[in-house]
Design a protein around this motif. Structure first.
Motif, mmCIF file in Angstrom:
data_model
loop_
_atom_site.group_PDB
_atom_site.id
_atom_site.type_symbol
_atom_site.label_atom_id
_atom_site.label_comp_id
_atom_site.label_asym_id
_atom_site.label_seq_id
_atom_site.Cartn_x
_atom_site.Cartn_y
_atom_site.Cartn_z
ATOM 1 N N LYS A 138 0.809 -1.214 0.000
ATOM 2 C CA LYS A 138 0.000 0.000 0.000
ATOM 3 C C LYS A 138 0.847 1.271 0.000
ATOM 4 O O LYS A 138 0.341 2.361 -0.259
ATOM 5 N N GLU A 139 2.150 1.126 0.282
ATOM 6 C CA GLU A 139 3.055 2.279 0.262
ATOM 7 C C GLU A 139 3.630 2.545 -1.125
ATOM 8 O O GLU A 139 4.277 3.572 -1.341
ATOM 9 N N PHE A 140 3.425 1.620 -2.066
ATOM 10 C CA PHE A 140 4.046 1.752 -3.390
ATOM 11 C C PHE A 140 3.813 3.107 -4.040
ATOM 12 O O PHE A 140 4.775 3.713 -4.557
ATOM 13 N N PRO A 141 2.580 3.625 -4.076
ATOM 14 C CA PRO A 141 2.361 4.919 -4.749
ATOM 15 C C PRO A 141 3.242 6.039 -4.190
ATOM 16 O O PRO A 141 3.811 6.835 -4.960
ATOM 17 N N LYS A 142 3.369 6.096 -2.864
ATOM 18 C CA LYS A 142 4.194 7.144 -2.263
ATOM 19 C C LYS A 142 5.682 6.911 -2.505
ATOM 20 O O LYS A 142 6.440 7.843 -2.771
ATOM 21 N N VAL A 143 6.093 5.645 -2.423
ATOM 22 C CA VAL A 143 7.513 5.325 -2.591
ATOM 23 C C VAL A 143 7.981 5.666 -3.998
ATOM 24 O O VAL A 143 9.027 6.300 -4.183
ATOM 25 N N ILE A 144 7.216 5.262 -5.029
ATOM 26 C CA ILE A 144 7.656 5.532 -6.396
ATOM 27 C C ILE A 144 7.531 7.015 -6.760
ATOM 28 O O ILE A 144 8.084 7.457 -7.774
ATOM 29 N N ALA A 145 6.832 7.766 -5.928
ATOM 30 C CA ALA A 145 6.759 9.220 -6.126
ATOM 31 C C ALA A 145 7.864 9.936 -5.345
ATOM 32 O O ALA A 145 7.986 11.160 -5.401
ATOM 33 N N GLY A 146 8.671 9.147 -4.598
ATOM 34 C CA GLY A 146 9.742 9.736 -3.795
ATOM 35 C C GLY A 146 9.215 10.395 -2.537
ATOM 36 O O GLY A 146 9.923 11.166 -1.881
ATOM 37 N N ASP A 147 7.971 10.080 -2.190
ATOM 38 C CA ASP A 147 7.340 10.708 -1.036
ATOM 39 C C ASP A 147 7.494 9.831 0.217
ATOM 40 O O ASP A 147 6.520 9.313 0.757
ATOM 41 N N PHE A 148 8.766 9.666 0.634
ATOM 42 C CA PHE A 148 9.016 8.941 1.884
ATOM 43 C C PHE A 148 10.263 9.511 2.547
ATOM 44 O O PHE A 148 11.147 10.071 1.881
ATOM 45 N N ALA A 149 10.311 9.398 3.855
ATOM 46 C CA ALA A 149 11.302 10.114 4.669
ATOM 47 C C ALA A 149 12.741 9.862 4.255
ATOM 48 O O ALA A 149 13.544 10.805 4.138
ATOM 49 N N GLU A 150 13.100 8.599 4.024
ATOM 50 C CA GLU A 150 14.496 8.255 3.720
ATOM 51 C C GLU A 150 14.972 8.916 2.425
ATOM 52 O O GLU A 150 16.128 9.354 2.323
ATOM 53 N N PHE A 151 14.093 9.011 1.435
ATOM 54 C CA PHE A 151 14.438 9.641 0.154
ATOM 55 C C PHE A 151 14.581 11.148 0.325
ATOM 56 O O PHE A 151 15.506 11.771 -0.199
ATOM 57 N N LYS A 152 13.680 11.731 1.083
ATOM 58 C CA LYS A 152 13.731 13.174 1.322
ATOM 59 C C LYS A 152 14.962 13.557 2.135
ATOM 60 O O LYS A 152 15.575 14.603 1.901
ATOM 61 N N ASP A 153 15.341 12.701 3.096
ATOM 62 C CA ASP A 153 16.526 12.971 3.921
ATOM 63 C C ASP A 153 17.794 13.032 3.082
ATOM 64 O O ASP A 153 18.756 13.713 3.442
ATOM 65 N N LEU A 154 17.798 12.300 1.960
ATOM 66 C CA LEU A 154 18.968 12.269 1.079
ATOM 67 C C LEU A 154 18.864 13.313 -0.033
ATOM 68 O O LEU A 154 19.679 13.324 -0.962
ATOM 69 N N ASN A 155 17.845 14.171 0.066
ATOM 70 C CA ASN A 155 17.609 15.205 -0.959
ATOM 71 C C ASN A 155 17.475 14.595 -2.353
ATOM 72 O O ASN A 155 18.021 15.109 -3.336
ATOM 73 N N GLY A 156 16.757 13.489 -2.415
ATOM 74 C CA GLY A 156 16.554 12.819 -3.700
ATOM 75 C C GLY A 156 15.812 13.697 -4.685
ATOM 76 O O GLY A 156 14.940 14.490 -4.306
ATOM 77 N N GLU A 157 16.169 13.550 -5.977
ATOM 78 C CA GLU A 157 15.564 14.394 -7.012
ATOM 79 C C GLU A 157 14.504 13.632 -7.803
ATOM 80 O O GLU A 157 14.624 12.424 -8.040
ATOM 81 N N ILE A 158 13.490 14.352 -8.215
ATOM 82 C CA ILE A 158 12.434 13.803 -9.051
ATOM 83 C C ILE A 158 12.678 14.273 -10.489
ATOM 84 O O ILE A 158 12.887 15.467 -10.731
ATOM 85 N N TYR A 159 12.677 13.329 -11.423
ATOM 86 C CA TYR A 159 12.879 13.664 -12.839
ATOM 87 C C TYR A 159 11.573 14.226 -13.386
ATOM 88 O O TYR A 159 10.544 13.562 -13.381
ATOM 89 N N GLU A 160 11.628 15.461 -13.823
ATOM 90 C CA GLU A 160 10.415 16.183 -14.219
ATOM 91 C C GLU A 160 9.638 15.461 -15.325
ATOM 92 O O GLU A 160 8.397 15.423 -15.309
ATOM 93 N N LYS A 161 10.336 14.860 -16.269
ATOM 94 C CA LYS A 161 9.670 14.223 -17.414
ATOM 95 C C LYS A 161 8.798 13.049 -16.990
ATOM 96 O O LYS A 161 7.716 12.831 -17.544
ATOM 97 N N THR A 162 9.261 12.267 -16.006
ATOM 98 C CA THR A 162 8.532 11.063 -15.601
ATOM 99 C C THR A 162 7.746 11.229 -14.308
ATOM 100 O O THR A 162 6.827 10.457 -14.029
ATOM 101 N N GLY A 163 8.138 12.227 -13.499
ATOM 102 C CA GLY A 163 7.519 12.391 -12.195
ATOM 103 C C GLY A 163 7.982 11.340 -11.208
ATOM 104 O O GLY A 163 7.376 11.141 -10.154
ATOM 105 N N LEU A 164 9.088 10.671 -11.545
ATOM 106 C CA LEU A 164 9.645 9.597 -10.718
ATOM 107 C C LEU A 164 11.044 9.984 -10.241
ATOM 108 O O LEU A 164 11.695 10.848 -10.843
ATOM 109 N N PRO A 165 11.537 9.340 -9.185
ATOM 110 C CA PRO A 165 12.916 9.582 -8.759
ATOM 111 C C PRO A 165 13.895 9.325 -9.903
ATOM 112 O O PRO A 165 13.642 8.465 -10.772
ATOM 113 N N GLN A 166 14.997 10.065 -9.915
ATOM 114 C CA GLN A 166 16.001 9.951 -10.968
ATOM 115 C C GLN A 166 16.424 8.497 -11.185
ATOM 116 O O GLN A 166 16.711 7.776 -10.238
ATOM 117 N N GLY A 167 16.453 8.080 -12.443
ATOM 118 C CA GLY A 167 16.942 6.752 -12.800
ATOM 119 C C GLY A 167 15.872 5.697 -12.965
ATOM 120 O O GLY A 167 16.119 4.639 -13.538
#
Length: 297
Positions: free
Chosen positions: A228-257
């Motif tokens: 049930k967390e998949f939608p938030k995780v693949i959107a980069g909307d979780f604490a561990e990703f934010k703590d690392l200043n993870g970037e979202i690729y504008e074209k896909t709306g997904l985390p880089q890579g």
């Protein structure tokens, strides 16, 4: 049995296959440079001549012969055996967690399709498309446009050879094919079993190296992910990703890579994207720390 044992087998099989690739790559470069020295040139520029076109047309077969040597074919055959090994280890893993576990019959068809795709990509058709054709196109384009011989040599050197900035064309191609082929097969296997067993918790595991994406570092840090967390995780909307200043690729709306089109249905298969060596192993709820389960509730 630990899922880390399976991940280790996968990583070792990829590394073993890649062992002979740098030598083959150097031989490709040598053959291409020999051909370049034999091309017709005028005042430092390539001539758009029948002779030059004929010479580069003969290159494809030479390169295929260099790459698809008996040693390379033996390595590919050995790598393909990993699919059977991974299947067997996965059966042992799930059996250790669920005594009544029986592999779903569809897994045989999945393995057959995965093996067929890997064989095609690592042999004639794939090698031609991923390695020999791009080299040929560099030569053809420069000859037909009367390009500078010096510029073309520089382009070929950077494209074929390994450097501090990047790996060479054959290393890059075979690394992605082997990594994606066996890891995606393993991931599909895991998701099929998870659905069959009705498990919704996953453990994100695998080795983090210099080229590991921020998203995968964050997921291994988070470690346990509920379906049930998949939608938030693949959107980069979780604490561990934010703590690392993870970037979202504008074209896909997904985390880089991450692969474009990754969604909550195919996330367990695609994971962190192309060349991702991490796995999402389904685990029964009791294997997830109680503190995490309670927090999720």
């Amino acid at each position: 049995m630990e899922n880390s044992e399976i991940v280790k087998v996968i990583e070792e099989s990829i590394a073993k296959f890649q062992g002979n690739v740098p030598d083959i790559q150097r031989e490709i470069y040598r053959e291409v440079m020999l051909l370049v020295k034999d091309l017709e040139i005028k005042d430092g520029f390539l001539k758009n001549s029948v002779s030059n076109i004929k010479k580069i047309n003969s290159l494809k077969k030479k390169l295929e012969k260099i790459i698809l040597s008996d040693e390379y074919k033996a390595s590919a055959k050995d790598f393909i055996k990993t699919f059977d090994a991974v299947s067997k280890l996965n059966n042992q893993y799930f059996k250790s967690l669920e005594t009544k576990f029986t592999p779903p019959k569809v897994l045989d068809a999945i393995k057959m399709q995965s093996v067929g795709s890997a064989v095609e990509s690592l042999t004639e058709a794939g090698i031609n498309q991923g390695v020999t054709k791009p080299i040929f196109e560099i030569l053809r384009t420069n000859i037909t446009t009367g390009g500078s011989i010096a510029d073309m040599q520089d382009i070929l050197t950077k494209f074929i050879n390994k450097s501090d900035a990047s790996v060479g064309v054959l290393e890059r191609y075979t690394s992605q094919i082997t990594t994606d082929a066996i890891n995606q097969y393993n991931a599909i296997y895991n998701e099929t079993v998870a659905m069959d067993l009705g498990w919704d918790w996953f453990e994100y595991v695998g080795s983090n190296i210099d080229t590991t994406r921020t998203f995968c570092i964050a997921c291994t840090k988070k470690r346990y992910i509920h379906r049930k967390e998949f939608p938030k995780v693949i959107a980069g909307d979780f604490a561990e990703f934010k703590d690392l200043n993870g970037e979202i690729y504008e074209k896909t709306g997904l985390p880089q890579g991450m692969i474009e089109g990754t969604n909550e249905s195919n996330f367990p298969t695609y994971r962190g994207g192309y060349n991702c060596g991490h796995q999402m192993y389904p685990v029964p709820p009791l294997n997830v720390p109680k503190s995490i389960r309670n927090k999720f509730k």
